[in-house]
Design a protein around this motif. Structure first.
Motif, short mmCIF file in Angstrom:
data_model
loop_
_atom_site.label_atom_id
_atom_site.label_comp_id
_atom_site.label_asym_id
_atom_site.label_seq_id
_atom_site.Cartn_x
_atom_site.Cartn_y
_atom_site.Cartn_z
N TYR B 33 0.84 -1.20 0.00
CA TYR B 33 0.00 0.00 0.00
C TYR B 33 0.88 1.25 0.00
O TYR B 33 1.98 1.25 0.53
CB TYR B 33 -0.87 0.04 1.26
CG TYR B 33 -1.52 -1.27 1.62
CD1 TYR B 33 -0.88 -2.19 2.46
CD2 TYR B 33 -2.78 -1.60 1.14
CE1 TYR B 33 -1.47 -3.39 2.80
CE2 TYR B 33 -3.38 -2.81 1.48
CZ TYR B 33 -2.72 -3.70 2.30
OH TYR B 33 -3.32 -4.89 2.63
N HIS B 47 -2.81 4.28 -3.21
CA HIS B 47 -2.69 3.12 -4.12
C HIS B 47 -2.52 1.85 -3.28
O HIS B 47 -2.01 1.90 -2.19
CB HIS B 47 -1.45 3.24 -5.02
CG HIS B 47 -1.47 4.39 -5.96
ND1 HIS B 47 -2.23 4.41 -7.11
CD2 HIS B 47 -0.81 5.57 -5.91
CE1 HIS B 47 -2.04 5.56 -7.72
NE2 HIS B 47 -1.19 6.29 -7.03
N TYR B 48 -2.94 0.72 -3.86
CA TYR B 48 -2.64 -0.55 -3.23
C TYR B 48 -2.52 -1.64 -4.29
O TYR B 48 -2.96 -1.47 -5.44
CB TYR B 48 -3.65 -0.92 -2.15
CG TYR B 48 -5.10 -1.07 -2.57
CD1 TYR B 48 -5.92 0.04 -2.69
CD2 TYR B 48 -5.64 -2.33 -2.79
CE1 TYR B 48 -7.25 -0.10 -3.04
CE2 TYR B 48 -6.97 -2.48 -3.13
CZ TYR B 48 -7.78 -1.36 -3.26
OH TYR B 48 -9.11 -1.50 -3.60
N SER B 49 -1.94 -2.74 -3.86
CA SER B 49 -1.70 -3.86 -4.77
C SER B 49 -1.86 -5.15 -3.99
O SER B 49 -1.37 -5.28 -2.87
CB SER B 49 -0.29 -3.77 -5.34
OG SER B 49 0.07 -4.99 -5.99
N THR B 55 -2.78 -3.50 -9.42
CA THR B 55 -2.73 -2.21 -8.76
C THR B 55 -4.12 -1.59 -8.76
O THR B 55 -4.88 -1.76 -9.73
CB THR B 55 -1.75 -1.22 -9.43
OG1 THR B 55 -2.17 -0.99 -10.77
CG2 THR B 55 -0.33 -1.75 -9.42
N GLU B 56 -4.43 -0.88 -7.68
CA GLU B 56 -5.73 -0.23 -7.54
C GLU B 56 -5.52 1.16 -6.98
O GLU B 56 -4.59 1.39 -6.20
CB GLU B 56 -6.63 -1.02 -6.58
CG GLU B 56 -6.91 -2.45 -6.98
CD GLU B 56 -7.89 -2.56 -8.12
OE1 GLU B 56 -7.96 -3.66 -8.73
OE2 GLU B 56 -8.57 -1.57 -8.43
N VAL B 66 1.59 3.79 -9.84
CA VAL B 66 2.39 2.73 -9.22
C VAL B 66 2.52 1.57 -10.18
O VAL B 66 1.78 1.46 -11.17
CB VAL B 66 1.76 2.23 -7.89
CG1 VAL B 66 1.82 3.30 -6.82
CG2 VAL B 66 0.33 1.77 -8.12
N SER B 67 3.46 0.70 -9.88
CA SER B 67 3.62 -0.54 -10.65
C SER B 67 3.99 -1.65 -9.68
O SER B 67 4.53 -1.40 -8.60
CB SER B 67 4.70 -0.38 -11.72
OG SER B 67 5.96 -0.11 -11.12
N ARG B 68 3.70 -2.88 -10.08
CA ARG B 68 4.04 -4.04 -9.24
C ARG B 68 4.48 -5.16 -10.17
O ARG B 68 3.72 -6.06 -10.52
CB ARG B 68 2.81 -4.46 -8.41
CG ARG B 68 3.14 -5.48 -7.33
CD ARG B 68 3.60 -4.86 -6.07
NE ARG B 68 4.00 -5.82 -5.08
CZ ARG B 68 3.15 -6.43 -4.23
NH1 ARG B 68 1.86 -6.16 -4.30
NH2 ARG B 68 3.62 -7.27 -3.35
N PHE B 74 7.39 -1.99 -4.95
CA PHE B 74 6.14 -1.27 -5.23
C PHE B 74 6.45 0.22 -5.35
O PHE B 74 6.12 1.01 -4.46
CB PHE B 74 5.13 -1.55 -4.11
CG PHE B 74 3.72 -1.10 -4.39
CD1 PHE B 74 2.95 -0.55 -3.35
CD2 PHE B 74 3.13 -1.23 -5.63
CE1 PHE B 74 1.63 -0.15 -3.56
CE2 PHE B 74 1.83 -0.83 -5.86
CZ PHE B 74 1.08 -0.29 -4.82
#
Lengths: 111, 114
Positions: B33, B47-49, B55-56, B66-68, B74
């Motif tokens: 997060y 943002h969270y993942s 990603t959301e 953001v990217s994951r 993150f």
């Protein structure tokens, strides 16, 4: 909209005093309530409460949850200057989403 | 105890610059997060993942992205920094259920955009 409300927003006490911090919540599909301590930057975990009436204790800190009245309190006995921090209350949103935080209570303990 | 690292700790940058705030965790947590916190204010999720390639956006509208690509990494990017982006940015991660509500936080990045 889910929300968490803390009171007071700030508090100044002398060393040795006992303090009670309050947290009320309105959260759909409530699962848990968490307390964190934020001293400089990173909040650190204190307690997670899921059941009413069961006190969680760690040294001079304790916390309890009332699911009927939708609130929790955090007690600190025999306060020390090292207890000075912002205390955050949080609860997960409905579903599988992350925590919603209150604004925090800034506690200042003076010698 | 989770190990979660943020760099830089402090960043002062001019308007219009592109910046990336780094966040890495070594505990293999799937959930990560980003929270934004202004002085004296509550943490707001931006943002969270929930895992690689997931990603959301959070509750607070943010111009960051953001990217994951990897579980442990993150990063948060601002394509063109503005003074309104001045804030503290906190990264966090959480373990799988049943303890997934317990977040572990990094030390934060204090961003100042001039």
């Amino acid at each position: 909209e889910d929300k968490v409300v803390q009171s007071p927003l700030s508090l100044v006490v002398h060393e040795g005093d006992t303090v009670t911090l309050n947290c009320s919540y309105e959260v759909t599909n409530f699962r848990s309530l968490l307390w964190y301590k934020q001293e400089k930057k990173a909040p650190t975990f204190l307690f997670m409460l899921t059941s009413s009436g069961i006190e969680k204790k760690s040294g001079r800190l304790s916390s309890i949850l009332d699911k009927k009245e939708l609130f929790s309190i955090l007690n600190i006995t025999a306060t020390q200057t090292g207890d000075s921090a912002v205390y955050l209350c949080a609860s997960p949103n409905s579903g599988n989403t992350p925590l919603v935080f209150g604004k925090g209570t800034r506690l200042s303990v003076i010698a | 105890e989770a190990d979660i690292y943020q760099t830089p700790r402090y960043l002062v940058i001019g308007t219009g610059k592109k910046i990336t705030l780094e966040c890495s965790q070594t505990m293999g947590h799937d959930k990560m997060y980003w929270y934004q916190q202004d002085p004296g204010m509550e943490l707001h999720l931006i943002h969270y993942s929930y895992g690689v390639n997931s990603t959301e956006k959070g509750d607070l509208s943010s111009e960051s992205t953001v990217s994951r690509i990897r579980t442990e990494h993150f990063p948060l990017t601002l394509e063109s920094a503005r003074p309104s982006h001045t804030s503290q940015y906190l990264c966090a991660s959480s373990p799988p259920r049943p303890s997934n509500e317990k977040l572990f936080f990094g030390s934060g990045t204090q961003l100042s955009v001039l």
